[in-house]
Design an enzyme around this catalytic site. Structure first.
Site, mmCIF file in Angstrom:
data_model
loop_
_atom_site.group_PDB
_atom_site.id
_atom_site.type_symbol
_atom_site.label_atom_id
_atom_site.label_comp_id
_atom_site.label_asym_id
_atom_site.label_seq_id
_atom_site.Cartn_x
_atom_site.Cartn_y
_atom_site.Cartn_z
ATOM 1 C CG ASN A 57 43.891 48.241 39.365
ATOM 2 O OD1 ASN A 57 44.865 48.476 38.664
ATOM 3 N ND2 ASN A 57 43.283 49.187 40.059
ATOM 4 C CB ILE A 58 40.173 44.742 35.182
ATOM 5 C CG1 ILE A 58 41.499 44.176 34.640
ATOM 6 C CG2 ILE A 58 39.184 45.039 34.045
ATOM 7 C CD1 ILE A 58 42.201 45.046 33.634
ATOM 8 C CD GLU A 59 39.033 50.864 39.544
ATOM 9 O OE1 GLU A 59 38.508 51.880 39.035
ATOM 10 O OE2 GLU A 59 39.754 50.908 40.569
ATOM 11 C CB CYS A 96 42.897 43.015 43.131
ATOM 12 S SG CYS A 96 41.920 43.882 44.362
ATOM 13 C CD GLU A 116 47.352 42.418 44.573
ATOM 14 O OE1 GLU A 116 46.477 42.869 43.810
ATOM 15 O OE2 GLU A 116 47.605 42.927 45.680
ATOM 16 C CB CYS A 157 42.822 43.723 49.087
ATOM 17 S SG CYS A 157 42.161 42.495 47.934
HETATM 18 N N1 THU Z 1 43.606 46.969 44.278
HETATM 19 C C1 THU Z 1 44.426 45.997 43.752
HETATM 20 O O1 THU Z 1 44.522 45.854 42.522
HETATM 21 N N2 THU Z 1 45.099 45.213 44.596
HETATM 22 C C2 THU Z 1 45.063 45.312 45.948
HETATM 23 O O2 THU Z 1 45.633 44.470 46.634
HETATM 24 C C3 THU Z 1 44.362 46.436 46.584
HETATM 25 C C4 THU Z 1 43.439 47.185 45.701
HETATM 26 C C5 THU Z 1 42.821 47.808 43.376
HETATM 27 C C6 THU Z 1 41.342 47.573 43.435
HETATM 28 C C7 THU Z 1 40.797 48.889 42.911
HETATM 29 O O3 THU Z 1 40.782 48.821 41.489
HETATM 30 C C8 THU Z 1 41.858 49.909 43.326
HETATM 31 O O4 THU Z 1 43.010 49.168 43.690
HETATM 32 C C9 THU Z 1 41.429 50.780 44.505
HETATM 33 O O5 THU Z 1 41.040 49.999 45.576
#
Ligand code: THU
Length: 134
Positions: free
Chosen positions: A42-44, A53, A55, A87
């Protein structure tokens, strides 16, 4: 690559997570019919909303390299106390790649001491996908 190797690859990918806002590092590893593996994390973003996310990053990497189908297994890892499930948006993104190759990938939802195995069709029943547009 075994399922355990795939899970290890997802965990390795999470080492590169950019998640300073949630402090929730997620890893994903996709295994394809030809044995190839593509990972993501995941890259925020400081603007929060644009966060990607793990995936979705993995599917994007694969598709950007020309992959269109053949998705057999997906491992997802997270830091939580229970097995992590993709998600809703990621279920839809995974479904696009899966439907292109007519597969129903097994999703390995990895927790601290257990792995929950589900089919994508269980997580996203009656999915809307490429076949829905014809
Ligand atoms: N996140 C994912 O990378 N995949 C998911 O299926 C659920 C959530 C990440 C998004 C965010 O960076 C962190 O988890 C918290 O929600």
């Amino acid at each position: 690559m075994t399922d355990d190797d795939l899970i290890a690859a997802a965990r390795d990918a999470a080492e590169h997570s950019y998640s300073p806002y949630s402090d929730f590092a997620v890893g994903a590893a996709l295994r394809f019919a030809d044995g190839s593996v593509v990972t993501g994390t995941n890259i925020e973003n400081a603007s929060y909303g644009p966060a990607l996310c793990a995936e979705t990053v993995a599917v994007s990497k694969a598709m950007a390299d020309g992959v269109r189908g053949g998705l057999e297994v997906v491992a997802v890892t997270g830091p939580g106390t229970a097995p992590i499930t993709p998600c809703g948006r990621c279920r839809q993104v995974l479904n696009e790649l899966a439907q292109l190759g007519g597969t129903d990938p097994e999703i390995l939802c990895v927790g601290p001491d257990s792995v929950r195995r589900v089919r994508l069709s269980q997580l996203l029943p009656d999915a809307f996908g490429p076949a829905s547009l014809v």
